[in-house]
Design an enzyme around this catalytic site. Sequence first.
Site, PDB file in Angstrom:
ATOM      1  CG  ASN A 119     121.376  89.417  15.982  1.00 48.10           C
ATOM      2  OD1 ASN A 119     120.435  88.453  16.019  1.00 48.10           O
ATOM      3  ND2 ASN A 119     120.913  90.695  15.612  1.00 48.10           N
ATOM      4  CD1 TRP A 120     124.192  83.532  15.341  1.00 41.83           C
ATOM      5  CD2 TRP A 120     123.246  81.628  16.018  1.00 41.83           C
ATOM      6  NE1 TRP A 120     125.142  82.603  15.848  1.00 41.83           N
ATOM      7  CE2 TRP A 120     124.646  81.644  16.339  1.00 41.83           C
ATOM      8  CE3 TRP A 120     122.460  80.551  16.304  1.00 41.83           C
ATOM      9  CZ2 TRP A 120     125.270  80.401  16.824  1.00 41.83           C
ATOM     10  CZ3 TRP A 120     123.047  79.243  16.853  1.00 41.83           C
ATOM     11  CH2 TRP A 120     124.223  79.313  17.242  1.00 41.83           C
ATOM     12  CE  LYS A 121     121.107  90.695  11.947  1.00 41.55           C
ATOM     13  NZ  LYS A 121     121.322  92.073  10.956  1.00 41.55           N
TER      14      LYS A 121
ATOM     15  CG  HIS B 137     118.873  94.579  15.773  1.00 36.38           C
ATOM     16  ND1 HIS B 137     118.268  94.873  14.456  1.00 36.38           N
ATOM     17  CD2 HIS B 137     120.197  94.248  15.822  1.00 36.38           C
ATOM     18  CE1 HIS B 137     119.453  94.526  13.827  1.00 36.38           C
ATOM     19  NE2 HIS B 137     120.354  93.937  14.519  1.00 36.38           N
TER      20      HIS B 137
ATOM     21  CD  GLU C  19     117.870  93.341  11.160  1.00 33.41           C
ATOM     22  OE1 GLU C  19     117.632  92.134  11.964  1.00 33.41           O
ATOM     23  OE2 GLU C  19     118.893  93.394  10.484  1.00 33.41           O
TER      24      GLU C  19
ATOM     25  CD  GLU D 163     123.930  96.185  15.198  1.00 37.12           C
ATOM     26  OE1 GLU D 163     124.571  94.952  15.319  1.00 37.12           O
ATOM     27  OE2 GLU D 163     122.676  96.145  15.258  1.00 37.12           O
TER      28      GLU D 163
ATOM     29  N   GLY E  76     124.075  94.283   7.126  1.00 43.59           N
ATOM     30  CA  GLY E  76     123.863  93.145   5.730  1.00 43.59           C
ATOM     31  C   GLY E  76     123.778  93.655   4.590  1.00 43.59           C
TER      32      GLY E  76
ATOM     33  CB  SER F   8     128.811  94.748   6.747  1.00 47.44           C
ATOM     34  OG  SER F   8     127.785  94.856   6.066  1.00 47.44           O
TER      35      SER F   8
ATOM     36  N   GLY G  75     126.284  89.875  12.405  1.00 41.69           N
ATOM     37  CA  GLY G  75     125.049  89.191  11.794  1.00 41.69           C
ATOM     38  C   GLY G  75     125.551  88.034  10.831  1.00 41.69           C
ATOM     39  N   GLY G  76     125.512  88.430   9.705  1.00 44.57           N
ATOM     40  CA  GLY G  76     125.971  87.440   8.751  1.00 44.57           C
ATOM     41  C   GLY G  76     127.071  86.343   9.062  1.00 44.57           C
TER      42      GLY G  76
HETATM   43  P1  13P Z   1     125.462  92.113   9.527  1.00 41.97           P
HETATM   44  O1  13P Z   1     126.596  91.535  10.392  1.00 41.97           O
HETATM   45  O2  13P Z   1     124.983  90.851   8.794  1.00 41.97           O
HETATM   46  O3  13P Z   1     125.569  93.217   8.795  1.00 41.97           O
HETATM   47  O4  13P Z   1     124.364  92.400  10.791  1.00 41.97           O
HETATM   48  C1  13P Z   1     124.596  93.131  11.717  1.00 41.97           C
HETATM   49  C2  13P Z   1     123.771  93.150  12.901  1.00 41.97           C
HETATM   50  O5  13P Z   1     122.731  93.628  12.794  1.00 41.97           O
HETATM   51  C3  13P Z   1     123.741  92.689  14.190  1.00 41.97           C
HETATM   52  O6  13P Z   1     122.946  92.815  14.769  1.00 41.97           O
END
Ligand code: 13P
Length: 249
Positions: free
Chosen positions: A9-11, A94, A96, A166, A172, A212, A233-234
Amino acid sequence: MRKYFIAGNWKMHKTASEAVALASELVKELKDGPHKYMIAPSFTALDAVSKVVKGTNILLGAQNMSTDEQGAHTGEVSVLQLKDLGVQVVILGHSERRHTYKEDDAMINKKVKLALSHGLEVILCVGELLEEREAGKAEKVCEEQTRKGLAGVSADDLKKVTIAYEPVWAIGTGKTATPEDADAIHKFTRGIIADMYGKAAADAMVIQYGGSMKADNAQALLAKENIDGGLIGGAALKADTFKPIALCK
Ligand code: 13P
């Protein structure tokens, strides 16, 4: 046997040209990878990345979608527009979206049903806040988000659903749920699916972990019986950090 599903997920990162560069690298690096793969760039990069991943073993994902097919919804993106660009999977619910943009379970459920009715796969995200975990409510929160998110979804459509657990406090932050804690919630969530759809559906349900996840903890998480992949994510933002997770045994 469930197949691992490793998704990036590149956000809100990467311009279209940066996204194309990363997608091109991943196509090469993962072409013989043993798992199911997806990358979800921003809406603005979907068209360009679609051309890169077309015909490869990497599915194209979107990070969100409107509750409606079309109409007066300024700033929203519809399922028809996503499909037209070659999107195959959509991430819904998600944290967020839930917490920053106040999407509730009813709204997420509407999106889930709309996406499925158009043949898209869905990654439904569930997960508790830190205060909910500390209050002993992690299971209750995940149960409610799972049941409400899937309300009215047929057993047949469920085959196109992946659940991503999640824990919000792990996203993050560099804090990961221990493999044992994550597996416990995954097992519990699988039990909810069994209650809603029966054991066979629960056994087949792919449940990703997200929060993470990195090269150095992916192996231990994925070794757990109920953890069937990752929503990353990251660490998904560079081929060097995504590849070791994507090629995890
Ligand atoms: P991180 O891997 O940056 O913690 O993000 C996880 C995430 O929200 C994937 O959707």
